[in-house]
Design a protein around this motif. Structure first.
Motif, PDB file in Angstrom:
ATOM      1  N   LEU B  12     111.066   9.342   6.847  1.00 55.64           N
ATOM      2  CA  LEU B  12     112.527   9.348   6.757  1.00 55.64           C
ATOM      3  C   LEU B  12     112.975  10.182   5.564  1.00 55.64           C
ATOM      4  CD1 LEU B  12     115.132   7.976   7.992  1.00 55.64           C
ATOM      5  CD2 LEU B  12     114.941   6.332   6.126  1.00 55.64           C
ATOM      6  N   ASP B  13     112.282  10.005   4.437  1.00 56.92           N
ATOM      7  CA  ASP B  13     112.618  10.755   3.233  1.00 56.92           C
ATOM      8  C   ASP B  13     112.430  12.251   3.444  1.00 56.92           C
ATOM      9  OD1 ASP B  13     113.353   8.551   1.845  1.00 56.92           O
ATOM     10  OD2 ASP B  13     111.442   8.278   0.815  1.00 56.92           O
ATOM     11  N   GLY B  14     111.489  12.587   4.324  1.00 52.40           N
ATOM     12  CA  GLY B  14     111.265  13.990   4.640  1.00 52.40           C
ATOM     13  C   GLY B  14     112.241  14.532   5.677  1.00 52.40           C
ATOM     14  N   LEU B 137     121.012   4.037   8.305  1.00 51.56           N
ATOM     15  CA  LEU B 137     121.687   5.340   8.271  1.00 51.56           C
ATOM     16  C   LEU B 137     122.117   5.677   6.843  1.00 51.56           C
ATOM     17  CD1 LEU B 137     123.737   4.847  11.560  1.00 51.56           C
ATOM     18  CD2 LEU B 137     121.850   6.477  11.229  1.00 51.56           C
ATOM     19  N   ASP B 138     122.563   4.669   6.113  1.00 52.06           N
ATOM     20  CA  ASP B 138     122.941   4.817   4.712  1.00 52.06           C
ATOM     21  C   ASP B 138     121.713   5.264   3.897  1.00 52.06           C
ATOM     22  OD1 ASP B 138     123.777   4.400   2.080  1.00 52.06           O
ATOM     23  OD2 ASP B 138     124.652   2.442   2.456  1.00 52.06           O
ATOM     24  N   ALA B 139     120.609   4.576   4.081  1.00 54.78           N
ATOM     25  CA  ALA B 139     119.383   4.907   3.347  1.00 54.78           C
ATOM     26  C   ALA B 139     118.844   6.280   3.733  1.00 54.78           C
ATOM     27  CB  ALA B 139     118.322   3.836   3.604  1.00 54.78           C
ATOM     28  N   ALA B 140     119.178   6.743   4.941  1.00 64.31           N
ATOM     29  CA  ALA B 140     118.710   8.060   5.390  1.00 64.31           C
ATOM     30  C   ALA B 140     119.519   9.180   4.734  1.00 64.31           C
ATOM     31  CB  ALA B 140     118.802   8.167   6.912  1.00 64.31           C
ATOM     32  N   GLY B 141     120.537   8.810   3.949  1.00 67.20           N
ATOM     33  CA  GLY B 141     121.236   9.811   3.172  1.00 67.20           C
ATOM     34  C   GLY B 141     122.501  10.375   3.793  1.00 67.20           C
ATOM     35  N   PHE B 142     123.000   9.755   4.863  1.00 68.90           N
ATOM     36  CA  PHE B 142     124.263  10.237   5.416  1.00 68.90           C
ATOM     37  C   PHE B 142     125.402   9.859   4.468  1.00 68.90           C
ATOM     38  CE2 PHE B 142     121.493  10.089   9.099  1.00 68.90           C
ATOM     39  CZ  PHE B 142     121.691  11.380   9.595  1.00 68.90           C
ATOM     40  N   ASP B 143     126.341  10.787   4.324  1.00 64.58           N
ATOM     41  CA  ASP B 143     127.478  10.525   3.436  1.00 64.58           C
ATOM     42  C   ASP B 143     128.496   9.612   4.096  1.00 64.58           C
ATOM     43  OD1 ASP B 143     126.661  12.378   1.326  1.00 64.58           O
ATOM     44  OD2 ASP B 143     126.989  13.921   2.848  1.00 64.58           O
TER      45      ASP B 143
END
Lengths: 319, 319
Positions: B12-14, B137-143
């Motif tokens: 996910l981080d990638g 979704l938040d942790a996946a970096g979506f604004d």
């Protein structure tokens, strides 16, 4: 004020409308002990009523059809209760529906009873409150309980799915059959009603619906499609005949009875737990345990799953 | 198949889309242990996204507006996730919405992600699944996470009420402001959007709405009313500006954060209990305890409240 359950039940047997209303209020919003006592007293008297779930999007004429069905059932000398599950306040939908039924010359007719139930404001939600309200109406001796609710929403679908017979109301111009499918209840209904059948597009809606049903596999259980103009009373007897036909279908009553009982037990148990979890005091004395945990979750001090585990553990220990 | 949570989180981080989809599936429908592990791993990374709830009756153009908002946010180089909570199957609403967003030239744009979640099929319901999907979704970096759901239904209202900012979409000809009130969410929204503002009746709907809001007491928190024609992109920037204005309103973010955490904890705890209750085996070996009790309730051997008490007692002992 303590609730005198035996007195209310005795008054209910005497046909006292205020006792009926009071008992409904107790099972919807009362203290757990009072609800428990009411259910224990009334369950042995219930089990005779036919429960019909009526659902559909806003604007299809659901309330009008419900009122017309109530009138048609009264004409057959059946005692009818209507439970209107309204997502807004108890003042709007239910009161309007009551007015409509009264307009049909059932004013002061004690064979008709209308109850509105708000979807909000119940601690544990509809999943517990609605089955218990149906139980009270059943025990009060109504032959038919019409449960009317908007056709969308997970809790609402569960409530209607627990009826003996379910009716999905559609109307031309309010979206096509695909939108009906999106209303979430297409797999459930026994009877499709195309209301406002005098409007353009009714024929197209009916054939879309039929094609859709042709694609599914239903066997003996294929849903009926009936057209009506509820506001003029046209086709209402046909809707009732379709409901009657499904209600007498082999085996379905017993199956639905057990499913309804299952939904009621699970709904009540879930609500008892939810009330317990919400009310649990914080051991450090800062309000409730839930609020204290939520604050820590928001501050990233604990994750929500671990917080839920902690909350359950405390509840289990306390209960 | 066991879920390798650390590997999925690393992927996910990638920026691995398949890992994201897999993690969403785990929190929505996975085993309790796997969900617990995913939440524990992702919660520390979450808390940055803005969550916008978008609701409205079928047919008002909710999905079109959501797609247009996603496009407008992409134009500002924000990463956008859409969570479409669809009462029907995952195939309809979400897929359509995805197509619409892709039509707006976001095909292959990895700054947009669309996920559809069926309201049915989740054991414990939306109340647990939706907050956890937002967390992923938040942790996946979506604004921005846009949560779109039909505006009726108790569970659906709870899901939207937990957003940072809520938008209620209306359209002329789809019912008046009173019907909007009946949609159950009138007290909640921060922004009212009158979509299809080029249709007749938009002005009347706006003034009805304004009169209604004049009657209420809102102080600084008075909801905005914005008109748009989402299908042509007209007024979409204004809708976004209204959302931005509310999101930056003093104090509201912190308050909503704690409320969202509270809803998530309660939703998860309720689901854990519900799964436990449903799965509890019958001590006499006839399937589940719940089914056995439901049968006795249906046969009037025990009332549903007593059955719920028994079920809870057994669960508490076993757990």
């Amino acid at each position: 004020v303590a609730v005198d359950v035996p007195a209310l039940v005795a008054a209910l047997d005497g046909g006292d409308r205020r006792a009926l209303a009071r008992l409904l209020t107790v099972v919807e919003d009362g203290a757990t002990e009072d609800r428990r006592a009411v259910v224990a007293a009334l369950h042995p008297r219930a089990g005779r009523a036919r429960v019909v779930g009526i659902t559909g999007a806003p604007g299809v004429g659901k309330s009008t059809l419900t009122a017309a069905l109530a009138g048609a059932l009264r004409a057959r000398e059946r005692r009818v209760a209507v439970l209107a599950v309204d997502p807004s306040s108890p003042r709007t939908g239910g009161a309007l529906l009551g007015d409509r039924i009264r307009m049909q010359d059932h004013h002061d007719d004690d064979g008709v009873f209308v109850r509105s139930m708000a979807a909000r404001g119940h601690l544990g939600g509809l999943a517990a409150a609605a089955p218990l309200a149906v139980l009270v109406l059943d025990a009060a001796g109504f032959d038919d309980v019409l449960v009317e609710t908007v056709g969308v929403g997970q809790s609402e679908i569960e409530v209607v799915a627990a009826a003996d017979t379910t009716v999905l109301v559609l109307a031309p111009g309010m979206g096509d059959a695909v939108q009906a499918a999106k209303a979430g209840i297409l797999e459930v209904p026994d009877v499709f009603v195309i209301n406002k059948a005098d409007h353009g597009g009714a024929g197209r809606l009916a054939s879309e619906l039929t094609s859709m049903l042709d694609l599914g596999e239903h066997g003996e259980e294929r849903p009926s499609v009936v057209r009506c103009v509820a506001v003029r009373g046209e086709g209402v007897d046909e809707v009732l005949a379709a409901i009657d036909a499904r209600a007498s279908a082999r085996g379905s009553a017993a199956r639905r009875g057990a499913a309804r009982a299952r939904a009621a037990v699970l709904g009540i148990a879930s609500e008892v737990v939810r009330r317990g979890l919400v009310g649990l005091p914080d051991p450090d004395g800062r309000g409730t345990a839930l609020d204290a945990l939520a604050e820590r979750v928001d501050e990233r001090g604990i994750d929500p799953f671990a917080a839920a585990d902690l909350l359950l553990e405390r509840w289990r220990r306390d209960a």
